[in-house]
Design an enzyme around this catalytic site. Sequence first.
Site, PDB file in Angstrom:
ATOM      1  N   ASP A   1       0.773  -1.124   0.009  1.00  0.00           N
ATOM      2  CA  ASP A   1       0.146  -0.146   0.163  1.00  0.00           C
ATOM      3  C   ASP A   1       1.073   1.252   0.165  1.00  0.00           C
ATOM      4  O   ASP A   1       2.162   1.046   0.484  1.00  0.00           O
ATOM      5  CB  ASP A   1      -0.859  -0.067   1.200  1.00  0.00           C
TER       6      ASP A   1
ATOM      7  N   ASP B   1      -1.838  -1.056   5.828  1.00  0.00           N
ATOM      8  CA  ASP B   1      -2.347  -0.570   7.257  1.00  0.00           C
ATOM      9  C   ASP B   1      -3.655  -0.101   7.377  1.00  0.00           C
ATOM     10  O   ASP B   1      -4.101   0.095   8.496  1.00  0.00           O
ATOM     11  CB  ASP B   1      -1.375   0.720   7.598  1.00  0.00           C
TER      12      ASP B   1
ATOM     13  N   ASP C   1      -7.237  -1.905   3.388  1.00  0.00           N
ATOM     14  CA  ASP C   1      -6.033  -3.024   2.703  1.00  0.00           C
ATOM     15  C   ASP C   1      -6.573  -4.483   3.452  1.00  0.00           C
ATOM     16  O   ASP C   1      -5.930  -5.443   2.954  1.00  0.00           O
ATOM     17  CB  ASP C   1      -4.659  -2.739   3.430  1.00  0.00           C
TER      18      ASP C   1
END
Length: 676
Positions: free
Chosen positions: A343, A548, A552
């Site tokens: 990410d 995080d 996600d």
Amino acid sequence: MPSAAAHRLPQDPSARTPASAPRRRTRVLAPAEVRWAATALVLFLIVLPMRLTGAPTWVSAPLFGLVYLTGGWEPGWAGLKALRGKVLDVDLLMIVAALGAAAIGQITDGALLIVIFATSGALEALATARTQDAVRGLLDLAPATATRLADDGSETTVESAALAVGDIILVRPGERVGADGRVLDGASDVDRATITGEPFPAAKHVGDEVFAGTLNGSGVLRMKVERDPSDSVIARIVTMVEEASETKAPTQLFIEKVEQRYSLGMVAATLAVFLVPVACGAELAGSLLRAMTFMIVASPCAVVLATMPPLLSAIATAGRHGVLVKSAVVMERLGQVDTVALDKTGTLTEGTPRLTVIRPLAGSGLDQEALLRLAAAAEHPSEHPLGRAVVDAARERRLEAPTVRDFTATPGVGVTATLDGATITVGAPARLPTALGDADAAAHAARTVDELEGSGHTAVLVQRDGVPVGVLGIADRLRPDATATITALGHLTGANPMLLTGDNPTTAARLAAEVGITDVRAGLMPQEKVTAVRNAQEAGRKVLVVGDGVNDAPALAAAHTGIAMGRAGSDLALETADAVIVRDELAAVPTVVALSRRARRLVVQNLVIAATFISGLTVWDLAGHLPLPLGVLGHEGSTVIVGLNGLRLLRDAAWHRAHAPSRHTQHGAHMSSLVG
């Protein structure tokens, strides 16, 4: 940049994601497996000193019996149920091994195996319960109630779950949106980090789509519900996490797969060693003794310990250095990954807006400090994240912002204040009108804005009495160790990592180029991240996802292995992930992968040692006459050797050696930059 006086947006990075949502966490002792394992452990710790100090057998034996009972009855029962399905489960195998050890007088060794196995099962049960808690808690992001508007304009407070498509709802400043819908009237900045992971709030105006669970800024929105609450984006994230967790293929340690067949062969061979000589007329007692010796030397104790100590030692070492690996299976799987997907916001970047560029315009008469002081004075009463970034930058430079009057904030546009008789405006360039007759200043400002936005910054225009005087560039700052981490992961896996982000393509491409990522997928919703991960896995890749946020979590659940960044991670991401980087050090990702690979190599070494001992002793027993005491000594000796070999990873040197490739990579990148 509007003020959000009714709801101060968190400035601490750890509060960027909705970690403050209400939680319903399973208590540690709530699962029955945990209570039984804790009881067995306490009893073992009581009886072990008694055994070592030579306490009478009539005192220690009952306590050992309780250890076997409390720690072994659940896995034993699970093993028997598996046996009914014609599967010789590792649960039953471990219990048989422990009972076999007790039968030959190794009661302490058997009890230790029971405690280790029960504790492992308890940790797995607790992790499963906590994951379910986090999935249920995600629904708390959407408010329990919403304000529904009738045709006559009257307001009614209803449960969010009772909203229907076509309802009109009112979202006040600081409230969370109750349903997916479209703006009919009003304007505001909406924090969408829960859905897209974007670091900055998005301006929402008439006709724009807004998702349930996102956080409204200072404006008032009148919305039309376009999806049933059960079909909202938040609800679909919950469904995706649950489905990914359920459909993810159940995994075992490598040795557990071997044990399925090995145990069947051992049982059959033991019976053959006893029955064949008896059928040929051999003495019953001698055949029984030979069969018992065979069972002891061929038992899987050394094989089991060949696997667990290296993996558990690696888990302990990783934990001391800020990486929580949730099970031995996870530690083993980390070393198998050959593709990494990361990410952007909060993972490769810090997740907090930072002022990075200050551009005074020609003819403004301002330098960088004067421009920043002017913008910070206007933004000081604001609570918008971008405004806070400007104020924080002035504070870091120890610039005192003068007091302003007549402060106003317009949602989606910016702020206006009066300073020394001049009107100062700070806000979005596209929405701020410029004074007539200042075409050159406007053109210069437009070129500067285009330049900053082209480089991935969020541009903020500063005006004095309608005349542009400067442009500020705000960006989510890259983590210091991001570039070295990407390079190290590429060397470890043999493939360049890919970037999966909900942020805009321009910003994502700029950051990817900076750290050396070539595979960039931007503007992704949570389900699109899952699709990207599954496509890679269907192509035969074993994907590690690092993220995080709530957005996600589905990808973390669907991946071969998932790692969450701990400091800014959402509850759902932390519980769904297989491992957590507690100290938020991105460089720990390649280190723990390298440590896992070292642990796997030690497992292979131990299996070779165990197999050598077992094969040698069994051949001796079958071809000659292996005395029972010598068989026990050889069996226990092999167990001690593989155990000590596995414990090598407990030393800090193991972590430093695993971290060395990252340091070398970083040093090489530094030298290359010097040469360039």
